[in-house]
Design a protein around this motif. Structure first.
Motif, PDB file in Angstrom:
ATOM      1  N   GLN A 100      53.293  25.161  59.461  1.00 32.41           N
ATOM      2  CA  GLN A 100      54.419  24.864  58.891  1.00 32.41           C
ATOM      3  C   GLN A 100      55.596  24.399  59.611  1.00 32.41           C
ATOM      4  O   GLN A 100      56.179  23.458  58.988  1.00 32.41           O
ATOM      5  CB  GLN A 100      54.796  26.158  58.097  1.00 32.41           C
TER       6      GLN A 100
ATOM      7  N   ASN B 234      55.557  20.890  60.764  1.00 31.52           N
ATOM      8  CA  ASN B 234      55.483  19.922  59.624  1.00 31.52           C
ATOM      9  C   ASN B 234      57.000  19.624  59.384  1.00 31.52           C
ATOM     10  O   ASN B 234      57.117  18.640  59.006  1.00 31.52           O
ATOM     11  CB  ASN B 234      54.873  20.502  58.516  1.00 31.52           C
TER      12      ASN B 234
ATOM     13  N   LEU C 220      44.099   4.025  57.305  1.00 29.80           N
ATOM     14  CA  LEU C 220      45.385   4.247  56.388  1.00 29.80           C
ATOM     15  C   LEU C 220      46.336   3.105  56.564  1.00 29.80           C
ATOM     16  O   LEU C 220      46.447   2.618  57.641  1.00 29.80           O
ATOM     17  CB  LEU C 220      45.895   5.383  56.443  1.00 29.80           C
TER      18      LEU C 220
ATOM     19  N   GLU D 257      50.987   4.676  54.078  1.00 27.71           N
ATOM     20  CA  GLU D 257      50.061   6.000  53.848  1.00 27.71           C
ATOM     21  C   GLU D 257      50.027   6.679  55.164  1.00 27.71           C
ATOM     22  O   GLU D 257      50.142   8.070  55.361  1.00 27.71           O
ATOM     23  CB  GLU D 257      48.707   5.557  53.706  1.00 27.71           C
TER      24      GLU D 257
ATOM     25  N   GLU E 209      53.183   8.776  54.915  1.00 21.68           N
ATOM     26  CA  GLU E 209      53.111   9.885  54.312  1.00 21.68           C
ATOM     27  C   GLU E 209      52.415  10.917  54.635  1.00 21.68           C
ATOM     28  O   GLU E 209      52.557  11.796  53.908  1.00 21.68           O
ATOM     29  CB  GLU E 209      52.364   8.822  52.963  1.00 21.68           C
ATOM     30  N   LEU E 210      51.686  10.832  55.520  1.00 17.23           N
ATOM     31  CA  LEU E 210      50.709  11.760  55.877  1.00 17.23           C
ATOM     32  C   LEU E 210      51.148  13.182  56.153  1.00 17.23           C
ATOM     33  O   LEU E 210      50.733  14.180  55.371  1.00 17.23           O
ATOM     34  CB  LEU E 210      49.905  11.244  57.139  1.00 17.23           C
ATOM     35  N   PRO E 211      52.620  13.414  56.768  1.00 13.84           N
ATOM     36  CA  PRO E 211      53.031  14.712  56.839  1.00 13.84           C
ATOM     37  C   PRO E 211      53.547  15.294  55.387  1.00 13.84           C
ATOM     38  O   PRO E 211      53.324  16.458  55.164  1.00 13.84           O
ATOM     39  CB  PRO E 211      54.088  14.642  57.506  1.00 13.84           C
TER      40      PRO E 211
ATOM     41  N   MET F  15      51.859  14.534  52.689  1.00 13.74           N
ATOM     42  CA  MET F  15      50.519  15.010  51.851  1.00 13.74           C
ATOM     43  C   MET F  15      50.189  16.244  52.439  1.00 13.74           C
ATOM     44  O   MET F  15      49.782  17.072  51.614  1.00 13.74           O
ATOM     45  CB  MET F  15      49.470  13.741  52.455  1.00 13.74           C
ATOM     46  N   LEU F  16      50.196  16.630  53.652  1.00 15.59           N
ATOM     47  CA  LEU F  16      49.677  17.599  54.203  1.00 15.59           C
ATOM     48  C   LEU F  16      50.653  18.951  53.682  1.00 15.59           C
ATOM     49  O   LEU F  16      49.942  19.960  53.709  1.00 15.59           O
ATOM     50  CB  LEU F  16      49.865  17.763  55.600  1.00 15.59           C
TER      51      LEU F  16
ATOM     52  N   GLY G 188      51.715  18.850  50.679  1.00 12.87           N
ATOM     53  CA  GLY G 188      51.311  18.974  49.217  1.00 12.87           C
ATOM     54  C   GLY G 188      52.629  18.682  48.651  1.00 12.87           C
ATOM     55  O   GLY G 188      52.894  19.347  47.361  1.00 12.87           O
ATOM     56  N   ILE G 189      53.346  17.593  48.979  1.00 13.84           N
ATOM     57  CA  ILE G 189      54.681  17.308  48.059  1.00 13.84           C
ATOM     58  C   ILE G 189      54.092  16.213  47.220  1.00 13.84           C
ATOM     59  O   ILE G 189      53.141  15.375  47.531  1.00 13.84           O
ATOM     60  CB  ILE G 189      55.866  16.751  49.202  1.00 13.84           C
ATOM     61  N   GLU G 190      54.576  16.349  45.916  1.00 14.72           N
ATOM     62  CA  GLU G 190      54.184  15.249  44.697  1.00 14.72           C
ATOM     63  C   GLU G 190      54.473  13.913  45.087  1.00 14.72           C
ATOM     64  O   GLU G 190      55.700  13.537  45.721  1.00 14.72           O
ATOM     65  CB  GLU G 190      55.153  15.847  43.795  1.00 14.72           C
TER      66      GLU G 190
ATOM     67  N   ARG H 174      57.513  11.768  47.310  1.00 13.37           N
ATOM     68  CA  ARG H 174      56.941  10.803  48.567  1.00 13.37           C
ATOM     69  C   ARG H 174      57.251   9.336  48.683  1.00 13.37           C
ATOM     70  O   ARG H 174      57.879   9.095  49.747  1.00 13.37           O
ATOM     71  CB  ARG H 174      55.483  10.981  48.610  1.00 13.37           C
TER      72      ARG H 174
ATOM     73  N   ARG I  15      56.730   8.018  60.577  1.00  9.75           N
ATOM     74  CA  ARG I  15      55.950   9.343  60.199  1.00  9.75           C
ATOM     75  C   ARG I  15      56.567  10.602  60.813  1.00  9.75           C
ATOM     76  O   ARG I  15      56.641  11.457  60.221  1.00  9.75           O
ATOM     77  CB  ARG I  15      54.725   9.091  60.775  1.00  9.75           C
TER      78      ARG I  15
END
Lengths: 399, 232
Positions: B79, B82, B98, B102, B105-107, B109-110, B112-114, B118, B154
């Motif tokens: 956490q 991140n 990707l 994308e 976006e990966l961090p 995504m990991l 769990g952000i909407e 994003r 990123r």
């Protein structure tokens, strides 16, 4: 991680290796197809054999003379078995639930008719037989309800015997000789085919009392009681026992219910289905090994990516689930292919070889797919655990 | 904001124990621009990994924002990585299947952000790094400089306080390397703490503070005379 992102990441990596993913799915598909096809045939055979047995009706109880028991004393002391007699059969007819009662005696005899001779199976029986065993008469009528002890000399021919002796001419009213005695033909049975090697059409039916005389027998080989539908089988068995025990003085007969027979038969056939399914399972095992191989290669190739995900804040569990997810998607889609393949081949076989009984119950289809998913899970666990446990620094160094 | 106390890091190599980090004491304040230099095997990468919480000290303590983070659980560490730490690697480490967007976006995504949140962040990052045109391109369709810009986007998408760069220009030609350095320095000017490992003396000279390491020890820790605008 959101479920959509999870699906996106999983599917994108499988899609990036289309050919490899496809071949792995084929491995599972072949396994699932084999399982589905073989169990379908097993189940088809199961149903077919049960149908063969139940074609005579399911509300039947058979009574045979003698009782299989083991005693401490010489059997001779109590052991004289009274034969089942025509009178026993008549007594059973008075039971309230008895729809028909059929005594049987069977043997081989020479039939002479229309200047031809044929050795065939002769059944001594009563007028209730077509009703009890679902055996319709094609021509004329069955044996009439005569005096059970002194019936008239009528005979009914099985369809094959009729064909052999009389060809296409009408046998009704013709005289034949059975074991030297003269009989008049009054009917011909509908063709029934074979059951477990017994040709039911190569038979002649004569009255029970004349059968006993013909084969020089003291007692019947069997009495079959057809009971009314809805009556509990325990009550039927108890009723028969009471009547016969009263007549014989003790229980020197054996009662076999159709239900018992079907139970035993059903469990034997289930073992058959499981056994052929297990043979299919071997190819499923090969498919599972394919998944393990591909997932191991996957993890090795993407070591740097695993390190990166850790550096970006991915947890052990996320990496574990990403790789498990890939394995499960492979096996689940492979499983679906397999179901289509298996059911498709089954249908084709059914089309080209109608004699081959094939039956695919829905529960098998669902179980096969669940099995595919479980296999993916099991096959994916080791590579995925390996991926999750990689040291991120080492992993990032790989390129 | 970063405080290392008596940090040791030992590796077992065969029957020998190698001291990759040997009694490191270091404090780095918010917004500093620090370069870490030294020969191969001097422990500079190990130091960076340790600050990035990819590695753990054999002994000693690590405080991040006055919180002892030496012995956190795996989930908490992930956490912190991140949210608070961005990594830029020499080899870029983009996920090849990707797209640029994308990858950026990966961090998120990991974490769990909407997607709605994003998308705004990603398009902003693409724009500020001049990558909007390249958003749908796969890494293999990008030049080295573009790839490293994607990697920087990123690393900074979660707005971390610390950016760790390990030879960020090592795989780039000179011009792209300069561009990347300009971007990193601009980020630093906006307040991010930039810690960069490099071999390149000329890059080291650009930083406000440069640390030299030899054999797992800090050999020197100097503030540079800055000949271009750099805030320490």
């Amino acid at each position: 991680m959101l479920i959509n992102d999870f699906i996106k990441l999983t599917s994108s990596s499988l899609w990036a290796q289309k050919l490899r993913s496809f071949l792995t799915m084929i491995g599972i598909a072949v396994g699932i197809a084999a399982v589905v096809l073989l169990t379908s045939i097993g189940e088809g055979v199961h149903k077919y054999i049960l149908a063969e047995f139940t074609q005579f009706g399911t509300t039947i109880v058979g009574i045979n003379p003698g009782k299989t028991t083991t005693m401490g004393l010489s059997v001779g002391v109590f052991g004289s078995v009274r034969p089942l007699s025509i009178e026993d059969a008549e007594a059973l007819k008075r039971l309230p639930f008895a729809e028909s009662v059929v005594g049987l005696v069977q043997g081989n005899a020479e039939i002479e008719g229309n200047k031809r001779t044929r050795r065939t199976t002769v059944y001594g029986s009563g007028h209730d037989l077509p009703n009890a065993f679902n055996m319709p008469v094609r021509l004329g009528r069955f044996l009439p309800k005569d005096d059970p002890v002194a019936p008239r000399a009528f005979a009914v021919l099985g369809s094959k015997v009729k064909q052999e002796l009389f060809g296409n001419t009408n046998p009704l009213g013709q005289r034949i000789r059975i074991g030297g005695d003269r009989y008049r033909v009054i009917g011909v049975m509908e063709s029934k085919g074979q059951v477990l090697g017994f040709d039911l059409d190569d038979t002649v039916y004569i009255p029970l009392a004349r059968g006993l005389e013909l084969f020089n027998r003291e007692g019947l080989i069997e009495i079959d009681v057809l009971y009314r539908e809805g009556v509990p089988v325990d009550k039927v068995v108890a009723g028969i026992k009471r009547v016969l025990t009263a007549r014989h003085g003790r229980e020197d007969f054996t009662i076999t219910t159709q239900e018992q027979m079907l139970d035993v038969l059903g469990s034997i056939l289930n073992v058959l289905t499981i056994a052929v399914g297990a043979i299919g399972g071997i190819s499923l095992l090969v498919g599972a090994i394919g998944i393990i191989t591909i997932m191991t290669i996957n993890v090795n190739e993407r070591t740097a990516e695993i390190g990166l995900i850790r550096a970006l804040g991915g947890r052990h569990s996320q990496i574990l689930f990403l790789f498990l997810g890939e394995a499960i998607v492979l096996s689940a889609i492979g499983g679906l292919f397999g179901l289509i393949l298996g059911i498709g081949i089954g249908q084709l076989l059914g089309l080209f070889i109608p004699a081959l009984p094939i039956h695919t119950p829905w529960i098998f289809v669902i179980m096969a797919e669940v099995m595919a998913i479980l296999i993916g899970l099991a096959a994916g666990v080791v590579p995925a655990l390996y991926a999750a446990k990689l040291d991120p620094i080492e992993a990032l160094r790989a390129e | 904001m970063i405080k290392l106390q008596k940090i040791h890091r030992n590796f077992q190599v065969g029957d020998q124990i190698v001291h990759a980090l040997d009694d490191i004491n270091l404090e780095i304040a918010q917004g500093e621009y620090v370069s870490v230099m030294g020969p191969s095997g001097s422990g500079k990468s190990t130091l960076l990994n340790l600050i990035g919480m990819l590695d753990h000290p054999s002994s000693g303590e690590y405080y991040l924002n006055d919180k002892n983070v030496t012995e956190l659980g795996e989930v908490e560490e992930a956490q912190i990585r991140n949210k608070n730490i961005g990594f830029v690697f020499q080899a870029f480490h983009l996920v090849p299947r990707l797209s640029a967007a994308e990858n950026i976006e990966l961090p998120l995504m990991l974490a769990g952000i909407e997607p709605s949140i994003r998308d705004a962040k990603v398009s902003l990052a693409l724009e500020s790094l001049n990558l909007t045109e390249r958003a749908r391109h796969k890494p293999e369709q990008l030049s080295g400089g573009q790839r490293q810009r994607v990697a920087i986007a990123r690393a900074t998408i979660t707005e971390p306080a610390v950016l760790l760069a390990d030879e960020p220009t090592g795989n780039l030609d000179q011009k792209s390397g300069h561009d990347v350095m300009d971007i990193l320095e601009a980020l630093n000017q906006r307040g991010i703490t930039l810690i960069m490992v490099t071999h390149d003396q000329s890059l080291g000279d650009r930083s406000a503070r440069s640390i030299k390491m030899i054999d797992g020890r800090i050999e020197s820790d100097n503030l540079n005379k800055i000949d271009h605008a750099t805030v320490s």
